[in-house]
Design a protein around this motif. Structure first.
Motif, mmCIF file in Angstrom:
data_model
loop_
_atom_site.group_PDB
_atom_site.id
_atom_site.type_symbol
_atom_site.label_atom_id
_atom_site.label_comp_id
_atom_site.label_asym_id
_atom_site.label_seq_id
_atom_site.Cartn_x
_atom_site.Cartn_y
_atom_site.Cartn_z
ATOM 1 N N SER A 395 21.762 -54.436 -22.967
ATOM 2 C CA SER A 395 22.856 -54.301 -22.004
ATOM 3 C C SER A 395 22.771 -52.930 -21.361
ATOM 4 O O SER A 395 21.996 -52.069 -21.778
ATOM 5 N N GLY A 396 23.598 -52.715 -20.341
ATOM 6 C CA GLY A 396 23.659 -51.404 -19.699
ATOM 7 C C GLY A 396 23.639 -51.516 -18.196
ATOM 8 O O GLY A 396 23.687 -52.603 -17.607
ATOM 9 N N GLY A 397 23.566 -50.362 -17.550
ATOM 10 C CA GLY A 397 23.581 -50.303 -16.095
ATOM 11 C C GLY A 397 24.997 -50.158 -15.572
ATOM 12 O O GLY A 397 25.980 -50.547 -16.216
ATOM 13 N N GLY A 398 25.112 -49.565 -14.401
ATOM 14 C CA GLY A 398 26.432 -49.380 -13.808
ATOM 15 C C GLY A 398 27.233 -48.329 -14.552
ATOM 16 O O GLY A 398 26.690 -47.421 -15.168
ATOM 17 N N GLY A 399 28.523 -48.472 -14.506
ATOM 18 C CA GLY A 399 29.397 -47.521 -15.186
ATOM 19 C C GLY A 399 29.582 -46.244 -14.388
ATOM 20 O O GLY A 399 29.032 -46.067 -13.304
ATOM 21 N N TRP A 400 30.374 -45.353 -14.945
ATOM 22 C CA TRP A 400 30.620 -44.076 -14.277
ATOM 23 C C TRP A 400 30.934 -43.029 -15.336
ATOM 24 O O TRP A 400 31.117 -43.333 -16.503
ATOM 25 N N GLY A 401 30.974 -41.794 -14.922
ATOM 26 C CA GLY A 401 31.234 -40.697 -15.853
ATOM 27 C C GLY A 401 30.147 -40.599 -16.892
ATOM 28 O O GLY A 401 28.957 -40.772 -16.613
ATOM 29 N N LEU A 402 30.534 -40.343 -18.140
ATOM 30 C CA LEU A 402 29.563 -40.191 -19.213
ATOM 31 C C LEU A 402 28.842 -41.498 -19.544
ATOM 32 O O LEU A 402 27.762 -41.478 -20.142
ATOM 33 N N LYS A 403 29.416 -42.634 -19.147
ATOM 34 C CA LYS A 403 28.806 -43.929 -19.444
ATOM 35 C C LYS A 403 27.865 -44.405 -18.334
ATOM 36 O O LYS A 403 27.261 -45.469 -18.452
ATOM 37 N N GLN A 404 27.745 -43.646 -17.278
ATOM 38 C CA GLN A 404 26.935 -44.079 -16.151
ATOM 39 C C GLN A 404 25.464 -44.235 -16.543
ATOM 40 O O GLN A 404 24.856 -43.320 -17.087
ATOM 41 N N GLY A 405 24.923 -45.406 -16.245
ATOM 42 C CA GLY A 405 23.498 -45.640 -16.413
ATOM 43 C C GLY A 405 23.002 -45.777 -17.834
ATOM 44 O O GLY A 405 21.785 -45.739 -18.075
ATOM 45 N N LEU A 406 23.897 -45.945 -18.813
ATOM 46 C CA LEU A 406 23.443 -46.099 -20.199
ATOM 47 C C LEU A 406 22.702 -47.424 -20.388
ATOM 48 O O LEU A 406 23.057 -48.440 -19.791
#
Length: 528
Positions: A395-406
């Motif tokens: 899983s992963g991709g997207g997000g923002w802040g510290l979770k962006q691109g995990l």
């Protein structure tokens, strides 16, 4: 494989005919003229031909060569194709195919019988098993035969490219060399069936000649809906009983198991195994900047860190669009979703091995995918031997802040032998306490891959595959397969839909999971 010139010499011996059942001498994906053997029926004119004076010697030579064919796979395609025949007729057809393709020597007192999940009930059909074993056994009254039988997800096939289907795969050999510890009570090959994970551990040659042997762990199929049991794995003894009402082999003992080691012929010799993966590189290798446990956070692209998923978020949609544009039908043959895998590489491996360049998505050509598949497979042996690991992105991709691109990578690179090992392995990985487990470590490198499109007639021959020696293939489901019943002499193996796990007792750096479609570990037995 019988030498062509030898076949011609035998055929020219006074028109002699050696009667009996036919054996198709071939390797998967290629058919070769059959040779018959059994009782001799020799024409009286044989004496007039030079070089054919010793028919008995010729017969012994033929039998010696035929004895090398000790494995066979019968692929059934989809069982729906057999709807026109009864189960009994299908069983007879399978036994006949094995009988025509498999011969053993007098020292071969063991057999391994692997069937696909839907055929699991066949393993408990004593009449079928007796017929199958008799088809591979000479008249050895009183001789005991040790048998390991198991249900796996599918069996391998080969039609210009590796694939898999329903079917059956049989291996014959010496019990001491093929099935060590089969009857050792108290060993790690326990006799107590339970809900704990069940698996086969196959031993193959290392990834380079004379390298450390490999262990390939294959999870058994879940047969709860076909047999009522979580898995099907049996050790049994068979013998000829002259006093029995039914002549032939009869089962003398049987016990359920949860695991067993199988030593494939040639595993301890100078030959080498090969890893095939139907994966296409879509990025270049990038240094890992930030990550923890199985979470990949940032990679270095150019000279600056970027979110780990940023490049993929642009490439994968563009690739799916290009594949769709080149599709030859109205169906979305090349569209998503597609799996994506990360190749995690120690720093030194990047410079040591030829890493294939990524797919040129902007100038996309479908045939170029399998060019890269071929290049990737050529590099994979050295990469895995150097401690690289192939991990699926969960899983992963997207997000923002510290979770962006995990990106979350599959934390399992070794098969959990006990249920509690799954959680313990994850905790060790997250705490960086499990160096062997393949942690996402800053300073190492990652390259991303996706599964290739199905091979066409033009591209399928780019993968080198079997030789004229017995071939052992352990891998994963996938690939277009024929809907016909087909026999593959000199092929033995198992296919798992979950994936197979590669490791080595002598080289702790080798530990990875292969779960991309059409991924195989392959070896060819050396001639004895």
């Amino acid at each position: 494989m019988l030498p062509a010139n030898f076949l011609r010499r035998v055929a020219g011996c006074g028109g002699g005919v050696i009667g009996g059942r036919a054996l198709s001498s071939s390797f998967p994906g290629r058919r070769v003229v059959s040779v018959t053997h059994g009782h001799s029926h020799i024409s009286s004119s044989h004496k007039s031909h030079h070089g054919c004076h010793n028919i008995g010697q010729q017969r012994r030579m033929i039998q010696s060569l035929l004895a090398r064919h000790k494995c066979v796979t019968v692929g059934l395609g989809s069982l729906e194709l057999s709807s026109s025949m009864s189960t009994a007729e299908l069983k007879k057809r399978v036994i006949s195919a094995v009988a025509q393709s498999l011969r053993v020597s007098s020292t071969d007192d063991a057999a391994v019988v692997l069937v696909s999940r839907s055929l699991a009930p066949w393993l408990e059909d004593q009449a079928f098993m007796a017929g199958l074993l008799e088809a591979t056994t000479s008249d050895e009254t009183g001789r005991e035969l040790s048998v390991l039988s198991a249900a796996v997800d599918e069996v391998p096939r080969f039609q210009g490219a590796p694939s898999s289907s329903e079917g059956l795969s049989v291996l014959r050999g010496s019990s001491t060399r093929v099935l060590p510890g089969l009857w050792e009570v108290g060993s790690n090959q326990t006799f107590s069936p339970s809900q704990q994970p069940s698996f086969l551990e196959l031993r193959l040659p290392g990834l380079q000649p004379k390298a450390e042997p490999l262990q390939v762990t294959v999870p058994l199929a879940n047969t709860i809906f076909t047999t009522g049991k979580s898995h099907a794995l049996f050790a049994s003894k068979w013998r000829h009983d002259p006093a029995a009402a039914r002549k032939g082999l009869s089962m003398a003992a049987s016990v359920e198991k949860t695991t067993q080691t199988i030593l494939l012929p040639g595993y301890d010799q100078s030959s080498a195994s090969t890893v095939y993966t139907a994966l296409v590189p879509v990025t270049r290798p990038h240094k890992i900047v930030a990550g923890l446990g199985n979470i990949l956070r940032q990679v270095e692209v150019g000279v600056k860190p970027e979110p780990a998923s940023k490049e993929l978020e642009a490439i994968i949609p563009a690739l799916l669009k290009k594949r769709l544009e080149h599709s030859e039908s109205d169906e979305l043959t090349y569209s998503g979703p597609v799996g994506v895998w990360a190749l995690i590489m120690p720093e030194g491996a990047v410079d040591q091995f030829p890493i294939p360049n990524p797919l040129d998505v902007q100038n996309y050509d479908p045939s170029s995918e399998w060019d890269l598949v071929h290049q990737t497979s050529q590099a994979m042996d050295g990469l895995i031997a150097a401690g690289c690991q192939v991990r699926k992105i969960l899983s992963g991709g997207g997000g923002w802040g510290l979770k962006q691109g995990l990106l979350s990578l599959d934390p399992n690179t070794r098969y959990a032998r006990e249920e509690h090992e799954d959680m313990e392995s994850f905790i060790r990985s997250f705490k960086r306490e499990d160096a062997i487990g393949g942690i996402v470590t800053p300073g190492s490198y990652v390259q991303f891959f996706t599964e290739a499109i199905p091979p066409s007639e033009k591209t399928r021959l780019k993968l080198a595959w079997p030789s004229d020696r017995p071939t052992f293939a352990i891998g994963t489901s996938g690939g277009k397969t024929s809907e016909e019943v087909e026999t593959f002499p000199d092929l033995f193996g198992a296919v798992s839909s979950e994936g197979v796990y590669i490791s080595s007792e002598e080289n702790a750096a080798i530990t990875t999971k292969l779960d991309a479609p059409q991924s195989y570990v392959v070896s060819h037995a050396s001639e004895e």
